[in-house]
Scaffold this motif. Structure first.
Motif, short mmCIF file in Angstrom:
data_model
loop_
_atom_site.label_atom_id
_atom_site.label_comp_id
_atom_site.label_asym_id
_atom_site.label_seq_id
_atom_site.Cartn_x
_atom_site.Cartn_y
_atom_site.Cartn_z
N ASP A 392 -10.91 -9.15 10.99
CA ASP A 392 -9.92 -10.15 11.39
C ASP A 392 -8.56 -9.49 11.65
N ASN A 393 -8.57 -8.38 12.39
CA ASN A 393 -7.34 -7.66 12.78
C ASN A 393 -6.48 -7.27 11.59
N ASN A 394 -7.12 -6.83 10.53
CA ASN A 394 -6.39 -6.32 9.36
C ASN A 394 -6.12 -4.83 9.57
N PHE A 395 -4.89 -4.50 9.98
CA PHE A 395 -4.56 -3.12 10.31
C PHE A 395 -4.53 -2.20 9.08
N SER A 396 -4.48 -2.77 7.90
CA SER A 396 -4.45 -1.93 6.70
C SER A 396 -5.69 -1.05 6.62
N TYR A 397 -6.83 -1.59 7.08
CA TYR A 397 -8.06 -0.81 7.03
C TYR A 397 -8.01 0.38 7.98
N VAL A 398 -7.27 0.26 9.08
CA VAL A 398 -7.12 1.38 10.00
C VAL A 398 -6.39 2.53 9.32
N PHE A 399 -5.32 2.21 8.60
CA PHE A 399 -4.56 3.27 7.92
C PHE A 399 -5.33 3.81 6.71
N TYR A 400 -6.13 2.96 6.05
CA TYR A 400 -7.02 3.48 5.01
C TYR A 400 -8.02 4.47 5.61
N MET A 401 -8.55 4.13 6.78
CA MET A 401 -9.50 5.01 7.46
C MET A 401 -8.84 6.33 7.82
N SER A 402 -7.64 6.27 8.37
CA SER A 402 -6.92 7.49 8.72
C SER A 402 -6.67 8.36 7.50
N SER A 403 -6.23 7.75 6.41
CA SER A 403 -5.96 8.51 5.19
C SER A 403 -7.22 9.14 4.63
N PHE A 404 -8.33 8.43 4.71
CA PHE A 404 -9.59 8.97 4.19
C PHE A 404 -9.97 10.26 4.90
N PHE A 405 -9.94 10.24 6.23
CA PHE A 405 -10.34 11.43 6.98
C PHE A 405 -9.37 12.59 6.73
N LEU A 406 -8.08 12.31 6.69
CA LEU A 406 -7.10 13.38 6.51
C LEU A 406 -7.18 13.97 5.11
N ILE A 407 -7.24 13.14 4.10
CA ILE A 407 -7.27 13.63 2.71
C ILE A 407 -8.56 14.40 2.44
N SER A 408 -9.70 13.85 2.89
CA SER A 408 -10.96 14.56 2.65
C SER A 408 -11.01 15.87 3.42
N ALA A 409 -10.44 15.91 4.63
CA ALA A 409 -10.40 17.17 5.39
C ALA A 409 -9.52 18.19 4.68
N ALA A 410 -8.39 17.76 4.14
CA ALA A 410 -7.51 18.68 3.41
C ALA A 410 -8.20 19.24 2.17
N LEU A 411 -8.90 18.39 1.44
CA LEU A 411 -9.61 18.87 0.25
C LEU A 411 -10.73 19.84 0.63
N PHE A 412 -11.43 19.56 1.72
CA PHE A 412 -12.50 20.45 2.17
C PHE A 412 -11.94 21.81 2.57
N MET A 413 -10.88 21.82 3.39
CA MET A 413 -10.31 23.10 3.83
C MET A 413 -9.69 23.85 2.66
N GLY A 414 -8.97 23.15 1.79
CA GLY A 414 -8.37 23.82 0.64
C GLY A 414 -9.42 24.43 -0.26
N GLY A 415 -10.48 23.67 -0.56
CA GLY A 415 -11.55 24.21 -1.39
C GLY A 415 -12.28 25.36 -0.72
N GLY A 416 -12.51 25.25 0.59
CA GLY A 416 -13.19 26.32 1.31
C GLY A 416 -12.38 27.60 1.35
#
Length: 467
Positions: A392-416
Motif C-alpha cells: 500500500d505504497n509504504n515507502f518505509s519498506y523501500v528504505f528497510y530494503m536498501s539498508s538490508f542490502f547495504l549493511i549485509s554487503a558491508a558485513l560480508f566484505m568486512g568479514g571477507g
C-alpha cells in the motif's frame, strides 16, 4: 605519454579537464533527477510502481553495462568521435521518448538508447584524461568528479522547473537538446598523437598462417578479453569485493529514485522535495574530491578497503532515518549524512579495486564488475516498486530494503577482508617464507611516462562507474 608530448599539451589539458567535468555533469548526474518524473509517468501511463521503476533502472543499467562496447569504440574511432556519437544517441533517445505512447516504448527510447549514449560520452571523457595527464592524473580525476556532484545538484532543480511549465514530454525534449552539449565537449578532445590513433585503429596484424576465427570463437574471445572470470576464480580478494559490491548495488541507488516520491507522499512541497537531491549533489561537490585526494595518500593504502566497508555500512544505517520520520528538516539532515558516506564510497571504489587487482588486469576486472553492477541496478528499482505495490505504497519498506542490502554487503566484505588478512599473516608462519599478495602494488597510475596514449587507454578504458 612522452613527457615532451605532455608539455606540448599541458595548457590544453586543463581545457580537456573542463570538458570532462561538464560531460560528467551531463551524463552521470542525470539519473538522479528521474525520481522527479516518477509520479507523472505513473499517472500518464496508469502503471504500477514496479512497471514505472523499470524506466530509471534500464537507463542507469545501460550507463554501466555499455562499458565494454565503449572500449571497442574508443579503440576503433578514438575518444572524440565516441563522445560526440554518445551525445547524439542520448539526444535522439530523449527526443523520441516525447512521442512514446506506452512504457515499453519509453524503456527502449529513453532507457536503452539514452542510457547507452550517456555511457559512451561519460566513459570516453574519463579515458581521455589518461592521455593528457600523467603526474597530475589523480588530481585530474578528483577534479573531474566534481562534475558528477554539479550534475546531481542542478539536474533536479532544472527538471522540477521545466516539469511545471512543459510537462514531462516537453521536459524530455529540452533534455534532448541539453545532451547535444556532449558533442561540444567531444569536439574539445582533440587527439594527442595521430600516430597512436592510427596504430590503435589498425591494431596488430594477425599472423598470415593463422586462420581467422569463426563468429562464435571471436565472440568468445571478446568476452574473455573484457570480462575477468579467471581473476574472479583465482583472486579471493577480488571475489569478495565484486560479490560484495554487486550485492550492495541492490540497495545503493534506491534513495535516488524514491526519496522525492517519498517526501511528496508525506506532504513535502514538490520544490523542497526536489531540493533534497540537490543537497546531496551540492555536498558531494566538496566531499567527493576531498575523499578522493585523501584516499590517494600512501598512508591509507592498507586501510582503504576497510574504510570503504565502513562507508557502505554507514550508508545503510543512514537510510534507516527515513523509516523514522519524513519531516523536511529530518530529511535534510539525512541527505547531509548520506552525502558523506556516498562520497567516500565513490572515491574509494577504484582505489580499493586497484589495491586488489594487478594493474595489467585492472581494465578487465573493472569490466566484469560493472557488468554485474548493471544487473543489480536493473533489478533493484523494480524490486522496490513491487514491494510498494504490495504494501500500500509504504515507502518505509523501500528504505528497510536498501539498508538490508547495504549493511549485509558491508558485513560480508568486512568479514571477507579480515579473513584474507589473517590468512596472509599465518602463511609465513606455516611456510617460513614471506606472504605473497594476490594484488599488485597499490599504486595504479604512476608519474612515469609511457610510450603512447594507447598503452594508458588499455589501463583506463574502463575507469568508470556510477557509484
Amino acid at each position: 605519454m612522452p613527457r615532451a608530448l605532455e608539455r606540448a599539451e599541458g595548457c590544453w589539458a586543463w581545457v580537456v579537464l573542463l570538458a570532462s567535468v561538464v560531460a560528467q555533469g551531463l551524463t552521470l548526474g542525470f539519473p538522479t533527477c528521474l525520481g522527479i518524473f516518477f509520479t507523472e509517468l505513473q499517472h500518464e501511463f496508469r502503471a504500477s510502481n514496479s512497471e514505472t521503476s523499470w524506466f530509471p533502472s534500464i537507463l542507469t543499467a545501460m550507463l554501466h553495462a555499455g562499458g565494454p562496447l565503449c572500449s571497442v569504440l574508443v579503440g576503433r574511432f578514438g575518444c572524440r568521435v565516441t563522445v560526440m556519437f554518445g551525445g547524439v544517441l542520448a539526444s535522439l533517445g530523449m527526443v523520441a521518448s516525447c512521442f512514446c505512447r506506452s512504457l515499453v516504448q519509453l524503456y527502449v527510447a529513453a532507457g536503452f538508447f539514452t542510457g547507452l549514449g550517456l555511457c559512451f560520452s561519460f566513459q570516453s571523457t574519463i579515458t581521455v584524461l589518461g592521455c593528457y595527464f600523467t603526474r597530475r592524473l589523480a588530481l585530474a580525476n578528483a577534479l573531474a568528479s566534481v562534475g558528477v556532484s554539479l550534475g546531481i545538484t542542478l539536474w533536479p532543480l532544472l527538471a522540477r522547473y521545466l516539469l511545471e511549465d512543459l510537462g514531462w514530454r516537453g521536459t524530455f525534449l529540452i533534455f534532448g537538446g541539453v545532451f547535444l552539449h556532449c558533442c561540444v565537449c567531444g569536439a574539445i578532445l582533440r587527439p594527442v598523437a595521430p600516430s597512436v590513433a592510427l596504430e590503435t585503429r589498425k591494431g596488430p596484424s594477425p599472423p598470415s598462417k593463422t586462420p581467422a576465427p569463426g563468429c562464435l570463437a571471436a565472440c568468445g574471445q571478446a568476452v574473455l578479453h573484457y570480462l575477468a572470470f579467471d581473476i574472479l576464480w583465482h583472486n579471493a580478494g577480488y571475489r569478495v569485493f565484486t560479490l560484495g559490491v554487486t550485492w550492495m548495488i541492490l540497495g545503493f541507488p534506491l534513495p535516488h529514485v524514491f526519496l522525492v516520491p517519498y517526501a511528496m507522499r508525506h506532504g513535502v512541497d514538490e520544490h523542497r522535495a526536489a531540493l533534497l537531491i540537490s543537497i546531496i549533489g551540492f555536498s558531494n561537490i566538496f566531499l567527493r574530491p576531498m575523499a578522493g585526494l585523501v584516499a590517494g595518500q600512501k598512508n591509507f593504502a592498507s586501510y582503504r578497503k576497510y574504510l570503504f566497508t565502513l562507508a557502505v555500512l554507514l550508508n545503510g544505517l543512514t537510510n534507516l532515518v527515513c523509516t523514522v520520520s519524513a519531516d523536511f528538516r529530518v530529511l535534510v539532515g539525512y541527505c547531509l549524512v548520506y552525502s558523506v558516506s556516498m562520497s567516500v564510497v565513490g572515491a574509494l571504489f577504484f582505489q580499493v579495486l586497484m589495491d586488489i587487482v594487478p594493474m595489467g588486469r585492472f581494465s578487465r576486472a573493472l569490466g566484469l564488475c560493472t557488468i554485474l553492477e548493471s544487473i543489480s541496478i536493473l533489478v533493484s528499482p523494480p524490486m522496490a516498486g513491487f514491494l510498494l505495490d504490495n504494501t500500500d505504497n509504504n515507502f518505509s519498506y523501500v528504505f528497510y530494503m536498501s539498508s538490508f542490502f547495504l549493511i549485509s554487503a558491508a558485513l560480508f566484505m568486512g568479514g571477507g577482508f579480515c579473513t584474507l588478512w589473517k590468512k596472509e599473516r599465518q602463511a609465513p608462519r606455516a611456510t617460513g617464507e614471506p606472504a605473497v599478495r594476490e594484488a599488485a602494488p597499490e599504486r595504479a597510475h604512476t608519474g612515469e611516462a609511457t610510450d603512447s596514449c594507447e598503452k594508458r587507454q588499455r589501463t583506463e578504458i574502463m575507469y568508470v562507474t556510477s557509484v
